[in-house]
Design a protein around this motif. Structure first.
Motif, PDB file in Angstrom:
ATOM      1  N   GLU A  91       0.958  -1.226   0.115  1.00  0.00           N
ATOM      2  CA  GLU A  91       0.114   0.020   0.093  1.00  0.00           C
ATOM      3  C   GLU A  91       0.916   1.130   0.047  1.00  0.00           C
ATOM      4  O   GLU A  91       0.615   2.234  -0.473  1.00  0.00           O
ATOM      5  CB  GLU A  91      -0.861   0.135   1.358  1.00  0.00           C
ATOM      6  CG  GLU A  91      -1.994   1.132   1.378  1.00  0.00           C
ATOM      7  CD  GLU A  91      -2.879   1.277  -0.126  1.00  0.00           C
ATOM      8  OE1 GLU A  91      -3.481   2.357  -0.131  1.00  0.00           O
ATOM      9  OE2 GLU A  91      -2.980   0.410  -0.799  1.00  0.00           O
ATOM     10  N   SER A  92       2.116   1.324   0.691  1.00  0.00           N
ATOM     11  CA  SER A  92       2.882   2.256   0.720  1.00  0.00           C
ATOM     12  C   SER A  92       3.273   2.357  -0.699  1.00  0.00           C
ATOM     13  O   SER A  92       3.510   3.805  -1.158  1.00  0.00           O
ATOM     14  CB  SER A  92       4.153   2.010   1.711  1.00  0.00           C
ATOM     15  OG  SER A  92       4.968   3.116   1.511  1.00  0.00           O
ATOM     16  N   SER A 363       3.948  10.076  11.416  1.00  0.00           N
ATOM     17  CA  SER A 363       4.225   8.741  11.142  1.00  0.00           C
ATOM     18  C   SER A 363       3.410   8.411  10.004  1.00  0.00           C
ATOM     19  O   SER A 363       3.843   7.131   9.296  1.00  0.00           O
ATOM     20  CB  SER A 363       3.477   7.713  12.449  1.00  0.00           C
ATOM     21  OG  SER A 363       4.367   8.368  13.477  1.00  0.00           O
ATOM     22  N   LEU A 364       2.253   8.716   9.575  1.00  0.00           N
ATOM     23  CA  LEU A 364       1.668   8.751   8.343  1.00  0.00           C
ATOM     24  C   LEU A 364       2.370   8.871   7.132  1.00  0.00           C
ATOM     25  O   LEU A 364       2.618   8.111   6.259  1.00  0.00           O
ATOM     26  CB  LEU A 364       0.370   9.561   8.243  1.00  0.00           C
ATOM     27  CG  LEU A 364      -0.371   9.407   6.808  1.00  0.00           C
ATOM     28  CD1 LEU A 364      -1.129   8.090   6.755  1.00  0.00           C
ATOM     29  CD2 LEU A 364      -1.502  10.589   6.993  1.00  0.00           C
ATOM     30  N   GLY A 365       3.148   9.985   7.207  1.00  0.00           N
ATOM     31  CA  GLY A 365       4.139  10.438   6.072  1.00  0.00           C
ATOM     32  C   GLY A 365       5.511   9.363   5.956  1.00  0.00           C
ATOM     33  O   GLY A 365       5.877   9.283   4.925  1.00  0.00           O
ATOM     34  N   ASP A 366       5.516   8.657   7.278  1.00  0.00           N
ATOM     35  CA  ASP A 366       6.850   7.976   7.410  1.00  0.00           C
ATOM     36  C   ASP A 366       6.327   6.555   6.308  1.00  0.00           C
ATOM     37  O   ASP A 366       7.458   6.201   5.813  1.00  0.00           O
ATOM     38  CB  ASP A 366       7.157   7.512   8.691  1.00  0.00           C
ATOM     39  CG  ASP A 366       7.994   8.626   9.407  1.00  0.00           C
ATOM     40  OD1 ASP A 366       8.451   9.541   8.657  1.00  0.00           O
ATOM     41  OD2 ASP A 366       8.063   8.846  10.428  1.00  0.00           O
ATOM     42  N   TYR A 367       5.393   6.309   6.228  1.00  0.00           N
ATOM     43  CA  TYR A 367       4.785   4.924   5.623  1.00  0.00           C
ATOM     44  C   TYR A 367       3.784   5.143   4.650  1.00  0.00           C
ATOM     45  O   TYR A 367       4.128   4.753   3.435  1.00  0.00           O
ATOM     46  CB  TYR A 367       4.236   3.973   6.787  1.00  0.00           C
ATOM     47  CG  TYR A 367       5.225   4.002   7.768  1.00  0.00           C
ATOM     48  CD1 TYR A 367       6.339   3.226   7.756  1.00  0.00           C
ATOM     49  CD2 TYR A 367       5.103   4.528   9.095  1.00  0.00           C
ATOM     50  CE1 TYR A 367       7.395   3.040   8.745  1.00  0.00           C
ATOM     51  CE2 TYR A 367       5.876   4.068  10.194  1.00  0.00           C
ATOM     52  CZ  TYR A 367       7.095   3.421  10.009  1.00  0.00           C
ATOM     53  OH  TYR A 367       7.960   3.290  10.969  1.00  0.00           O
ATOM     54  N   CYS A 368       2.681   5.709   4.921  1.00  0.00           N
ATOM     55  CA  CYS A 368       1.415   5.335   3.869  1.00  0.00           C
ATOM     56  C   CYS A 368       0.839   6.740   3.425  1.00  0.00           C
ATOM     57  O   CYS A 368      -0.358   6.515   2.738  1.00  0.00           O
ATOM     58  CB  CYS A 368       0.491   4.435   4.489  1.00  0.00           C
ATOM     59  SG  CYS A 368       0.971   2.823   4.546  1.00  0.00           S
ATOM     60  N   ALA A 369       1.482   7.925   3.495  1.00  0.00           N
ATOM     61  CA  ALA A 369       0.626   8.812   3.071  1.00  0.00           C
ATOM     62  C   ALA A 369       0.646   9.198   1.728  1.00  0.00           C
ATOM     63  O   ALA A 369      -0.147   9.752   1.110  1.00  0.00           O
ATOM     64  CB  ALA A 369       1.225  10.331   3.916  1.00  0.00           C
ATOM     65  N   GLY A 370       1.760   8.571   0.944  1.00  0.00           N
ATOM     66  CA  GLY A 370       1.723   9.019  -0.303  1.00  0.00           C
ATOM     67  C   GLY A 370       2.995  10.115  -0.663  1.00  0.00           C
ATOM     68  O   GLY A 370       3.356  10.230  -1.657  1.00  0.00           O
ATOM     69  N   SER A 371       3.419  10.751   0.418  1.00  0.00           N
ATOM     70  CA  SER A 371       4.600  11.534   0.289  1.00  0.00           C
ATOM     71  C   SER A 371       6.042  10.908   0.529  1.00  0.00           C
ATOM     72  O   SER A 371       5.822   9.723   0.719  1.00  0.00           O
ATOM     73  CB  SER A 371       4.452  12.548   1.412  1.00  0.00           C
ATOM     74  OG  SER A 371       4.312  12.101   2.755  1.00  0.00           O
ATOM     75  N   ASN A 372       7.003  11.596   0.250  1.00  0.00           N
ATOM     76  CA  ASN A 372       8.361  11.090   0.498  1.00  0.00           C
ATOM     77  C   ASN A 372       8.950  11.494   1.995  1.00  0.00           C
ATOM     78  O   ASN A 372       8.807  12.489   2.222  1.00  0.00           O
ATOM     79  CB  ASN A 372       9.259  11.496  -0.533  1.00  0.00           C
ATOM     80  CG  ASN A 372      10.438  10.444  -0.666  1.00  0.00           C
ATOM     81  OD1 ASN A 372      11.175  10.154   0.201  1.00  0.00           O
ATOM     82  ND2 ASN A 372      10.533   9.737  -1.911  1.00  0.00           N
TER      83      ASN A 372
END
Length: 440
Positions: A91-92, A363-372
């Motif tokens: 998903e990431s 933490s969302l951005g670390d894994y699965c936000a769609g951002s780097n």
């Protein structure tokens, strides 16, 4: 005794105060580290795999002169991967690929005159070396964050390095290998630290030199990047990770404290900073930290980070001052937890990534936000960007003029060449219109 210090900027003269200096960062002297790293680079350049093996024994406690990870080991790691971890990685990958494809730039052609065009062509880097740390935490997510934009950019040759682990038989951590397999990356090296960056830059054994190195690492990785810049392209010199949270009295203290803790568990030098105009929130966050820190797995590491000079609760008079403080701080990660979070976020110019509202934690951005999550640190967000597709491409101008189009501007070229005392430049145009030469 408080776990985190306070910095009181209330009543400060806003016209003269230096907010960047008011919120200090961790001591991170890359220049000093270069003196330790230069001999490593020189040894790898001169002796290749032999030197790398010596450094792996010295720094990683691994005795092996086989730096290439076998294809079978990479595929086996994926076969053994926990299905839940695989689902999370997939998903990431899916989300990051979507945002990477959306930012992919295409060629643009401008017609500056009849018969005169300039095309801005985007060309992918030919070969890249991606570094994935394996120190205090095996950052499997960094495999995704490095590989996906490189693939979307069209990079033809991707090599990845991660430190060898004693408990993995001298191979990189198995989850990192599984992520490589999932992404179709099979050129993987069990090499860590400065020696990995030197290997990418100069080549060693089966690893050919690369054109660009990306990925986060410790101070020695940053020092190696600094020394090898010019030999090879680099993304940035990443320092200790950091979070700044801008919050007012509407913020949930438990959320804020948890986000500060999440960043502090990365590293004893990690920075966790809260900027608020609410004394009540500051008190509540401190109380939450007292509860949450001692309920975590990495209490000692977190206590060191929160108690360091790089962390603190910054008190400001109002949100306008708060915006000025976090904008000057230029955090790697900036959370906005205020009543009008979107409006405050729109005013921020300097941040690696901005997380808006209570439901967008770092933490969302670390894994699965769609951002780097490979982002500029140490205040570099005021001039640098996070890792993206653009980092893996180059721009080339393609100039195409007809005879008539050149003739139209020839006089200007000759005049400007004379103004710079470079008559040969003008002659290179004039010769094309020499009346004694046949027209082409």
């Amino acid at each position: 005794m408080s776990l985190i210090r306070r910095i009181d900027l209330r009543g400060a003269d806003r016209a003269s105060v230096d907010y960047r200096a008011a919120v200090p960062r961790a001591e991170f002297d890359v220049e000093a580290a270069t003196h330790q790293v230069q001999p490593i680079i020189d040894a790898v350049r001169a002796r290749g795999v032999e030197a790398i093996a010596e450094f792996s024994a010295q720094f990683d406690g691994v005795d092996s002169d086989d730096i290439a990870v076998p294809r079978e080991a990479i595929d086996a790691a994926l076969a053994d991967l926990d299905p839940a971890v695989r689902a999370g990685l997939e998903e990431s990958i899916r989300r990051l690929r979507l945002t990477s494809e959306a930012e992919l730039e295409h060629d643009v052609t401008s017609q500056v005159a009849d018969g005169a065009t300039v095309t801005h062509r985007k060309v992918p880097i030919d070969r890249v070396g991606l570094y994935v740390p394996g120190g205090l935490a095996p950052l499997v997510s960094s495999v995704v964050m490095n590989v996906v934009p490189a693939q979307v950019a069209g990079v033809r040759s991707i090599a990845l390095a991660s430190p060898p682990q004693k408990n993995s038989g001298g191979l990189p951590e198995s989850t990192i290998l599984a992520a490589c397999a999932l992404l179709g990356v099979h050129e993987v090296y069990a090499v860590g630290g400065a020696q990995a960056i030197a290997m990418f830059a100069h080549g060693a054994g089966p690893c050919r030199p690369v054109d660009l190195v990306t990925g986060p690492g410790n101070i020695y990785v940053a020092a190696a990047k600094r020394l090898l810049r010019g030999v090879v392209g680099i993304d940035s010199e990443a320092g200790p990770t950091e979070i700044a949270v801008l919050a007012d009295d509407s913020a949930d203290a438990a959320f804020v404290a948890a986000d500060l803790v999440s960043q502090a568990e990365h590293d004893p030098m990690a920075a966790s900073v809260l900027v608020t105009d609410s004394l009540a929130l500051a008190d509540a966050v401190e109380a939450e930290l007292d509860k949450q820190v001692f309920a975590t797995r990495h209490t000692e590491r977190i206590l060191t980070a929160l108690g360091g000079r790089q962390s603190g609760i910054v008190l400001v008079d109002d949100m306008d001052q708060g915006v000025d403080v976090v904008d000057a701080y230029a955090a790697e990660h900036l959370e906005i937890q205020t009543r009008d979070a979107s409006a405050h976020a729109a005013r921020i110019r300097n941040a690696g990534a901005i997380f808006v509202g209570p439901w967008a934690p770092v933490s969302l951005g670390d894994y699965c936000a769609g951002s780097n999550h490979v982002l500029p640190t140490a205040g570099c967000a005021c001039h640098s960007s996070g890792l993206s597709v653009r980092a893996f491409t180059r721009s080339v101008h393609v100039v195409d003029y007809s005879r008539a189009a050149l003739a139209e501007v020839a006089g200007h070229v000759v005049t400007l060449a004379e103004a710079e005392d470079l008559p040969g430049h003008g002659q290179a145009v004039s010769v094309r219109f020499d009346s004694e030469r046949p027209a082409r």
